[in-house]
Design a protein around this motif. Structure first.
Motif, short mmCIF file in Angstrom:
data_model
loop_
_atom_site.label_atom_id
_atom_site.label_comp_id
_atom_site.label_asym_id
_atom_site.label_seq_id
_atom_site.Cartn_x
_atom_site.Cartn_y
_atom_site.Cartn_z
N PHE A 3 0.86 -1.19 0.00
CA PHE A 3 0.00 0.00 0.00
C PHE A 3 0.89 1.24 0.00
O PHE A 3 1.83 1.34 0.80
CB PHE A 3 -0.89 0.00 1.24
CG PHE A 3 -2.02 1.00 1.17
CD1 PHE A 3 -3.23 0.66 0.59
CD2 PHE A 3 -1.88 2.27 1.71
CE1 PHE A 3 -4.29 1.57 0.53
CE2 PHE A 3 -2.92 3.18 1.66
CZ PHE A 3 -4.13 2.83 1.06
N LYS A 27 -1.08 -1.24 -4.37
CA LYS A 27 -2.35 -0.55 -4.21
C LYS A 27 -2.05 0.88 -3.76
O LYS A 27 -1.33 1.09 -2.78
CB LYS A 27 -3.23 -1.24 -3.17
CG LYS A 27 -4.63 -0.64 -3.02
CD LYS A 27 -5.38 -1.20 -1.82
CE LYS A 27 -5.75 -2.66 -1.99
NZ LYS A 27 -6.65 -3.12 -0.87
N LEU A 29 -3.28 4.82 -2.70
CA LEU A 29 -4.31 5.74 -2.23
C LEU A 29 -4.21 7.01 -3.06
O LEU A 29 -3.17 7.68 -3.07
CB LEU A 29 -4.07 6.07 -0.75
CG LEU A 29 -5.07 7.05 -0.11
CD1 LEU A 29 -6.45 6.41 -0.02
CD2 LEU A 29 -4.57 7.46 1.28
N VAL A 45 -7.25 2.97 -4.92
CA VAL A 45 -8.38 3.18 -4.02
C VAL A 45 -8.50 4.69 -3.83
O VAL A 45 -7.53 5.37 -3.53
CB VAL A 45 -8.20 2.47 -2.67
CG1 VAL A 45 -8.35 0.98 -2.83
CG2 VAL A 45 -6.85 2.78 -2.04
N LYS A 46 -9.68 5.21 -4.07
CA LYS A 46 -9.88 6.66 -4.02
C LYS A 46 -10.16 7.13 -2.59
O LYS A 46 -10.87 6.47 -1.83
CB LYS A 46 -11.02 7.06 -4.94
CG LYS A 46 -10.72 6.81 -6.42
CD LYS A 46 -11.85 7.31 -7.31
CE LYS A 46 -11.53 7.04 -8.78
NZ LYS A 46 -12.61 7.53 -9.67
N GLY A 47 -9.56 8.26 -2.27
CA GLY A 47 -9.72 8.84 -0.94
C GLY A 47 -8.47 9.58 -0.55
O GLY A 47 -7.56 9.76 -1.37
N SER A 51 -9.41 9.58 5.22
CA SER A 51 -10.64 8.84 4.95
C SER A 51 -10.97 7.94 6.13
O SER A 51 -10.10 7.21 6.63
CB SER A 51 -10.50 7.99 3.69
OG SER A 51 -10.29 8.80 2.55
N ASP A 53 -12.49 5.23 6.30
CA ASP A 53 -12.36 3.81 5.99
C ASP A 53 -10.97 3.45 5.48
O ASP A 53 -10.80 2.50 4.72
CB ASP A 53 -13.41 3.40 4.97
CG ASP A 53 -13.27 4.16 3.64
OD1 ASP A 53 -12.56 5.18 3.60
OD2 ASP A 53 -13.87 3.71 2.64
N LEU A 54 -9.96 4.20 5.93
CA LEU A 54 -8.59 3.98 5.44
C LEU A 54 -8.12 2.56 5.70
O LEU A 54 -7.49 1.94 4.84
CB LEU A 54 -7.63 4.99 6.09
CG LEU A 54 -6.17 4.93 5.62
CD1 LEU A 54 -6.06 5.21 4.13
CD2 LEU A 54 -5.32 5.93 6.41
N GLU A 56 -9.84 -0.14 5.85
CA GLU A 56 -10.49 -1.03 4.89
C GLU A 56 -9.81 -0.94 3.53
O GLU A 56 -9.66 -1.94 2.82
CB GLU A 56 -11.97 -0.67 4.76
CG GLU A 56 -12.77 -0.91 6.03
CD GLU A 56 -14.20 -0.43 5.90
OE1 GLU A 56 -14.71 -0.37 4.75
OE2 GLU A 56 -14.81 -0.08 6.93
N LYS A 57 -9.38 0.27 3.15
CA LYS A 57 -8.71 0.46 1.87
C LYS A 57 -7.36 -0.29 1.84
O LYS A 57 -6.88 -0.67 0.78
CB LYS A 57 -8.48 1.95 1.61
CG LYS A 57 -9.77 2.76 1.45
CD LYS A 57 -9.45 4.23 1.19
CE LYS A 57 -10.72 5.09 1.21
NZ LYS A 57 -11.66 4.73 0.15
#
Length: 291
Positions: A3, A27, A29, A45-47, A51, A53-54, A56-57
């Protein structure tokens, strides 16, 4: 899967390219609307870092590479060192833990430390402390000025040198920097994923030479085979102008930037090239990307 935060930036894009070259799944962000700034095909992953729900991303990732940082503040836009260095790092750490990530690789900056005098370096130091005390397996990098394709530093100097017979020099130009190629930095971040000796260590990264600002300008001019005239602007004048104009985004300097520039940016701790199997890239021999 790795990430990555800050993937759409200068270093971020080079890092993503290097991760892919090492057959790593990535992945990233990415803030909505910034997708086009990411030059390589990876999972997005958009945000943003704040965020809710970070975690979860980050699902399914084994390591987090945290690159988010700024060089100047715009408080009216909520762009501050405290928020994007300290708070963002704390949020990233908490999300990583929730997502089950145990490996955290962090971008800091050369010049930070307990004796830092600028807010930039103070907040970089605070972020480092958060990482060190997180309980995660970390590696922290403190690079000097980073250059390479798509950078802002050498590209701007090259543009000035190509278009004008004169180039302004702040102060005497004898302050030293240790430019490090972006490929070295990107490779360091990726190799840290595989080198167990890098666990829970902090590394300063510079190129093989400490160069004065004058020498950097001369080297770029020599690359273009162009003779230039340096125009030295007294620090007193630059400071007085900067005090009046630093709040405007069109003006390229702040008082903090001047303080950091004059202080220089040279590696003191020399272990990096002993641990990482990388050959130092000389500044003069690596400017082929400048056109």
């Amino acid at each position: 899967m790795i990430f990555v935060t800050g993937a759409t930036g200068f270093v971020g894009n080079h890092l993503v390219k290097t991760l892919l070259a090492f057959d790593q799944k990535v992945k990233c962000l990415v803030r909505p609307g910034s997708e086009s700034r990411l030059r390589y095909p990876v999972k997005i992953v958009k945000g943003d870092i704040f965020s809710p729900d970070l975690a979860e991303k980050m699902s399914g990732c084994k390591a987090l590479i945290h690159l988010i940082g700024i060089i100047r503040e715009f408080p009216k836009k909520n762009i501050t060192f405290k928020r994007l260095h300290v708070k963002a790092t704390q949020v990233a750490i908490e999300a990583a833990k929730k997502a089950g990530i145990k490996r955290f690789i962090h971008m800091s900056a050369l010049g930070t430390g307990p004796q830092a005098v600028t807010e930039y370096h103070k907040t970089k130091w605070q972020a480092e402390r958060l990482v060190q005390e997180s309980g995660l397996v970390y590696t922290i990098f403190r690079p000097s000025v980073i250059y390479g394709p798509y950078d802002h530093f050498t590209t701007l100097l090259a543009r000035i040198i190509k278009r004008s017979p004169f180039i302004p020099i702040i102060g005497d130009g004898l302050y030293k920097l240790q430019p490090v190629h972006v490929n070295t930095v990107a490779l360091a971040f990726v190799l840290a994923l595989f080198l167990g000796d890098t666990h829970n260590h902090t590394y300063e990264i510079g190129g093989p030479q400490a160069l004065t600002y004058r020498e950097i300008v001369d080297t770029i001019a020599e690359h273009f085979k162009k003779r230039i005239k340096k125009v030295y602007i007294p620090m007193k004048i630059i400071k007085s102008v900067t005090i009046k104009l630093e709040s405007f985004s069109f003006y390229p300097l702040t008082q903090e930037m001047l303080t950091m520039l004059i202080a220089g940016n040279v590696v003191k701790e020399q272990s990096f090239y002993k641990i990482f199997p990388l050959s130092p890239i000389r500044f003069k021999e690596s400017l082929g990307f400048l056109k």
